[in-house]
Write a protein that holds these residues in place. Sequence first.
Motif, mmCIF file in Angstrom:
data_model
loop_
_atom_site.group_PDB
_atom_site.id
_atom_site.type_symbol
_atom_site.label_atom_id
_atom_site.label_comp_id
_atom_site.label_asym_id
_atom_site.label_seq_id
_atom_site.Cartn_x
_atom_site.Cartn_y
_atom_site.Cartn_z
ATOM 1 N N SER A 4 0.821 -1.275 0.052
ATOM 2 C CA SER A 4 -0.188 -0.026 0.030
ATOM 3 C C SER A 4 0.833 1.087 -0.045
ATOM 4 O O SER A 4 0.592 2.238 -0.771
ATOM 5 C CB SER A 4 -0.907 0.075 1.189
ATOM 6 N N LYS A 7 2.635 2.445 -3.511
ATOM 7 C CA LYS A 7 1.761 3.156 -4.342
ATOM 8 C C LYS A 7 1.933 4.308 -4.608
ATOM 9 O O LYS A 7 2.260 5.062 -3.553
ATOM 10 C CB LYS A 7 0.221 2.726 -4.090
ATOM 11 N N GLN A 11 -1.862 6.497 -7.997
ATOM 12 C CA GLN A 11 -2.487 4.959 -8.049
ATOM 13 C C GLN A 11 -3.708 4.793 -6.844
ATOM 14 O O GLN A 11 -4.596 4.174 -7.197
ATOM 15 C CB GLN A 11 -1.579 3.906 -8.037
ATOM 16 N N LYS A 12 -3.327 5.646 -5.833
ATOM 17 C CA LYS A 12 -4.171 5.879 -4.691
ATOM 18 C C LYS A 12 -5.441 6.336 -5.004
ATOM 19 O O LYS A 12 -6.547 5.928 -4.523
ATOM 20 C CB LYS A 12 -3.554 6.412 -3.694
ATOM 21 N N TRP A 14 -6.798 6.623 -8.060
ATOM 22 C CA TRP A 14 -7.439 5.484 -8.896
ATOM 23 C C TRP A 14 -7.842 4.307 -8.051
ATOM 24 O O TRP A 14 -9.153 4.129 -8.560
ATOM 25 C CB TRP A 14 -6.502 4.956 -9.881
ATOM 26 N N ASP A 15 -7.452 3.741 -7.097
ATOM 27 C CA ASP A 15 -7.973 2.775 -6.545
ATOM 28 C C ASP A 15 -9.134 3.108 -5.660
ATOM 29 O O ASP A 15 -10.034 2.257 -5.471
ATOM 30 C CB ASP A 15 -6.722 2.123 -5.698
ATOM 31 N N SER A 18 -12.072 2.977 -8.121
ATOM 32 C CA SER A 18 -12.119 1.970 -8.975
ATOM 33 C C SER A 18 -13.630 1.212 -9.141
ATOM 34 O O SER A 18 -13.965 0.747 -10.524
ATOM 35 C CB SER A 18 -11.515 0.622 -8.337
ATOM 36 N N LYS A 19 -14.415 1.429 -8.242
ATOM 37 C CA LYS A 19 -15.893 1.192 -8.514
ATOM 38 C C LYS A 19 -16.546 1.978 -9.518
ATOM 39 O O LYS A 19 -17.230 1.529 -10.289
ATOM 40 C CB LYS A 19 -16.752 1.020 -7.189
ATOM 41 N N SER A 22 -15.005 1.229 -12.941
ATOM 42 C CA SER A 22 -15.277 0.019 -13.485
ATOM 43 C C SER A 22 -16.889 0.196 -14.192
ATOM 44 O O SER A 22 -17.192 -0.706 -15.021
ATOM 45 C CB SER A 22 -15.244 -1.075 -12.674
ATOM 46 N N GLN A 214 -7.562 13.504 -3.490
ATOM 47 C CA GLN A 214 -8.490 12.448 -3.820
ATOM 48 C C GLN A 214 -9.746 12.772 -3.760
ATOM 49 O O GLN A 214 -10.570 12.330 -4.472
ATOM 50 C CB GLN A 214 -7.891 11.132 -2.586
#
Length: 240
Positions: A4, A7, A11-12, A14-15, A18-19, A22, A214
């Motif tokens: 973790s 990252k 990327q944090k 993006w993660d 992610s829901k 997607s 974020q």
Amino acid sequence: MSASSAKSLTQKFWDASSKIISTTEKHEFLTAMVDGSLAEDKFIYYVLQDCLYLTDFADCLHKLSLKAPNAAHKKRLAELALGAENDEKELHRSFFTKWGIDDSHVEAMPNTLLYTSYMLRVVSTRPYAEGLAVLLPCFWVYMHVGKVMLKLREELGDSVKRIPQFDAWIDLYASEEFEKEVSDYIAMVDDIGKDEIYVNEYDGDAEAMQSKMQEHFIMCCKLEHMFWDQANSLMKWPDL
């Protein structure tokens, strides 16, 4: 070092989104563009709204270039502003010529205004780091869905016929040239986490800075999805 903590900053983000992402990559508007079933009037609506959006997006990039604390960021942001205003909108203008459409009096629809107002507010009133983060989804999500759509198009092969404008849109956002722009922008955002000059605007609290960045990234991922919702439903202002 844990996986973790290794990252990157982006990327944090993006993660954490992610829901949303997607779900967006399977949006009915996008998949219908690939399989050729999207109604042309929905695509025309989308392109007209996107042209308005890109005007404000380019303005945001220009404003950020003026606020950037180092020469490399200033130069690249100014280049990206020109790219959004010229290259991306040139594709839209070619569509308007083909359709015989005058886009000079197009009204921003609700989700367009919501998205652009949010971006402009953050870029104009918040620290540079947050301004960079608020524009990142437009780059990254478009590249991502462009590549997802390209893969789906390849899987469908020649069995599906699309209007040329659908393929031109997919080709632009799945292109290596656009990927280079996105990679450069991601690198600038990741620079934020490596330089104390940005953290100083948050009284040295790196976590506070990253949390706000974020927050904006996630919000604009939602707004990206809503932008395609708007086109798919041909959303209008209430007739009052």
